[in-house]
Enzyme design. Sequence first.
Site, PDB file in Angstrom:
ATOM      1  N   GLY A 192      -2.617  -5.269   7.796  1.00  0.00           N
ATOM      2  CA  GLY A 192      -1.546  -4.382   8.247  1.00  0.00           C
ATOM      3  C   GLY A 192      -0.213  -5.099   8.397  1.00  0.00           C
ATOM      4  O   GLY A 192       0.734  -4.551   8.942  1.00  0.00           O
TER       5      GLY A 192
ATOM      6  N   HIS B  86       3.867   5.891   8.697  1.00  0.00           N
ATOM      7  CA  HIS B  86       3.596   6.969   7.741  1.00  0.00           C
ATOM      8  C   HIS B  86       4.789   7.934   7.642  1.00  0.00           C
ATOM      9  O   HIS B  86       4.626   9.116   7.330  1.00  0.00           O
ATOM     10  CB  HIS B  86       2.307   7.729   8.087  1.00  0.00           C
ATOM     11  CG  HIS B  86       1.066   6.925   7.787  1.00  0.00           C
ATOM     12  ND1 HIS B  86       0.496   6.899   6.537  1.00  0.00           N
ATOM     13  CD2 HIS B  86       0.316   6.105   8.557  1.00  0.00           C
ATOM     14  CE1 HIS B  86      -0.571   6.096   6.571  1.00  0.00           C
ATOM     15  NE2 HIS B  86      -0.697   5.602   7.778  1.00  0.00           N
TER      16      HIS B  86
ATOM     17  N   ASP C 171       7.769  -1.580   3.471  1.00  0.00           N
ATOM     18  CA  ASP C 171       7.256  -2.949   3.488  1.00  0.00           C
ATOM     19  C   ASP C 171       8.119  -3.854   2.615  1.00  0.00           C
ATOM     20  O   ASP C 171       8.454  -4.977   2.989  1.00  0.00           O
ATOM     21  CB  ASP C 171       5.814  -2.989   2.966  1.00  0.00           C
ATOM     22  CG  ASP C 171       4.874  -2.161   3.823  1.00  0.00           C
ATOM     23  OD1 ASP C 171       5.309  -1.692   4.891  1.00  0.00           O
ATOM     24  OD2 ASP C 171       3.705  -1.993   3.407  1.00  0.00           O
TER      25      ASP C 171
HETATM   26  P1  ADP Z   1      -1.633  -5.449   3.433  1.00  0.00           P
HETATM   27  O1  ADP Z   1      -0.407  -5.284   2.601  1.00  0.00           O
HETATM   28  O2  ADP Z   1      -1.563  -4.715   4.734  1.00  0.00           O
HETATM   29  O3  ADP Z   1      -2.008  -6.872   3.629  1.00  0.00           O
HETATM   30  P2  ADP Z   1      -2.784  -4.115   1.135  1.00  0.00           P
HETATM   31  O4  ADP Z   1      -4.109  -3.493   0.873  1.00  0.00           O
HETATM   32  O5  ADP Z   1      -1.578  -3.291   0.944  1.00  0.00           O
HETATM   33  O6  ADP Z   1      -2.822  -4.750   2.613  1.00  0.00           O
HETATM   34  O7  ADP Z   1      -2.612  -5.410   0.222  1.00  0.00           O
HETATM   35  C1  ADP Z   1      -3.613  -6.426   0.181  1.00  0.00           C
HETATM   36  C2  ADP Z   1      -3.922  -6.758  -1.263  1.00  0.00           C
HETATM   37  O8  ADP Z   1      -2.792  -7.462  -1.861  1.00  0.00           O
HETATM   38  C3  ADP Z   1      -5.073  -7.719  -1.414  1.00  0.00           C
HETATM   39  O9  ADP Z   1      -6.307  -7.030  -1.411  1.00  0.00           O
HETATM   40  C4  ADP Z   1      -4.766  -8.376  -2.771  1.00  0.00           C
HETATM   41  O10 ADP Z   1      -5.152  -7.531  -3.832  1.00  0.00           O
HETATM   42  C5  ADP Z   1      -3.245  -8.460  -2.763  1.00  0.00           C
HETATM   43  N1  ADP Z   1      -2.806  -9.772  -2.237  1.00  0.00           N
HETATM   44  C6  ADP Z   1      -2.006  -9.993  -1.179  1.00  0.00           C
HETATM   45  N2  ADP Z   1      -1.815 -11.323  -0.966  1.00  0.00           N
HETATM   46  C7  ADP Z   1      -2.517 -11.958  -1.924  1.00  0.00           C
HETATM   47  C8  ADP Z   1      -2.737 -13.350  -2.242  1.00  0.00           C
HETATM   48  N3  ADP Z   1      -2.211 -14.336  -1.505  1.00  0.00           N
HETATM   49  N4  ADP Z   1      -3.518 -13.630  -3.329  1.00  0.00           N
HETATM   50  C9  ADP Z   1      -4.057 -12.635  -4.065  1.00  0.00           C
HETATM   51  N5  ADP Z   1      -3.884 -11.326  -3.807  1.00  0.00           N
HETATM   52  C10 ADP Z   1      -3.145 -10.980  -2.757  1.00  0.00           C
HETATM   53 MG    MG Z   2       0.309  -3.474   1.721  1.00  0.00          MG
END
Ligand code: ADP
Ligand code: MG
Length: 392
Positions: A126, A38, A174
């Site tokens: 995460g 953060h 990220d």
């Molecule tokens: P993190 O980045 O920590 O995994 P986030 O909430 O920032 O969590 O991102 C996750 C979101 O990104 C998912 O809910 C989806 O909307 C999108 N996403 C990531 N990877 C995929 C995938 N392989 N197919 C579809 N959507 C995806």
């Molecule tokens: Mg994310």
Amino acid sequence: MTDRATRVPAVVAGFRERFGTAPRVFSAPGRVNLIGEHTDYNDGFVLPMAIAERTYVAAAPRSDDTVRVYSRELKKDRSFKLSDAWARRGKWLDYIEGVARALAARGVNVRGADVYVTSEVPLGAGLSSSAALELALGLAFNTLGGGDLTPRDLALVGRAAENEFVGVRSGAMDQLASALGREGHALFIDCRSLEVTPVRLPLDDVRFVICDTGVRHSHASNGYNERRDECQRALALLQRAGRAVQSLREVGVEELDALQRILPEPLVRRVRHVVRENARTSAAVDALKRGHLAAFGRLMNGSHASLRDDYEVSAPELDFAVALAQREPGVIGARMTGGGFGGSAVVLVDGADVENLFESLARGFTEKFGRAPGLRLAMASDGVREEPTAGA
Ligand code: ADP
Ligand code: MG
């Protein structure tokens, strides 16, 4: 984590099965943040490393201006037209459309395409599945459209997609990690200048272990933006009180006591976290360079306590996993990683004690929560790239 030589042909086959043609394949890694949480959106310091788990995007151009995309994880098929007006859907397609439109806004000739997405990075754990998706997709559209954006440019496109189209006001950590990751290295990033410095990880005798609690967050719909607002409000109060600061990064640790008179609760604790976390992250890089792993581990532990108590973005499952790990033999440090509210913890442990740590975490966590955590070794890996498909 899967072997590249078997992974890419499987992605090509998945694409062929859905769309019937031969694609090009692009991939980008997830990341684990070792320390500096953060702090990115406060212009501060972070120390992530790209991991071996990657998101793959197979893509081939179409003759119209439709982008049609299949996500293997979600088992969903969606499409949109580039010529239609944009409207936020509040769903995963916002990431796809966001990348396409953010690229087009930077002058890339984004064309209609069939797109197949599959990810080894667990979603919402995460480990930044969102940046991995943005980077792999960004390189795909950029390449198919004959664009000349660099990985660093693509990182900023990914952030713009997330900020402007998805509506998560994330910093650039990220995306920069997924773009510029380097095998065997973490990346020290100054989020004000966006300067990225690879730092070699002394991983001969120690390992980073990731413990995924299985608690899923969606940064599009949780306290992430609320924390960002709190930081902005705190900054405005400091400026109104006459401090000449443009971001919380410019506040010094020695000023914290005096700020108690200016900032109300909980803003005073939010600022305390950000200011101390920046100091911890700088100290952690120093410790790595000197090979002082015990000091690095203590900074990880301090970071967790601060995220739990001052920033309040941890979760009971994370606190449990971190406390359990910290008591195990050979553990040098442990903390939650990523935006929080669930997701994963990262543990630095002596190589000889990895097996014991896996067993203890699996047993203790299962006893407490009735299900096993996801456990894996974090391997520092390379950033976004096109995958060779010859022979696939
Ligand atoms: P993190 O980045 O920590 O995994 P986030 O909430 O920032 O969590 O991102 C996750 C979101 O990104 C998912 O809910 C989806 O909307 C999108 N996403 C990531 N990877 C995929 C995938 N392989 N197919 C579809 N959507 C995806
Ligand atoms: Mg994310």
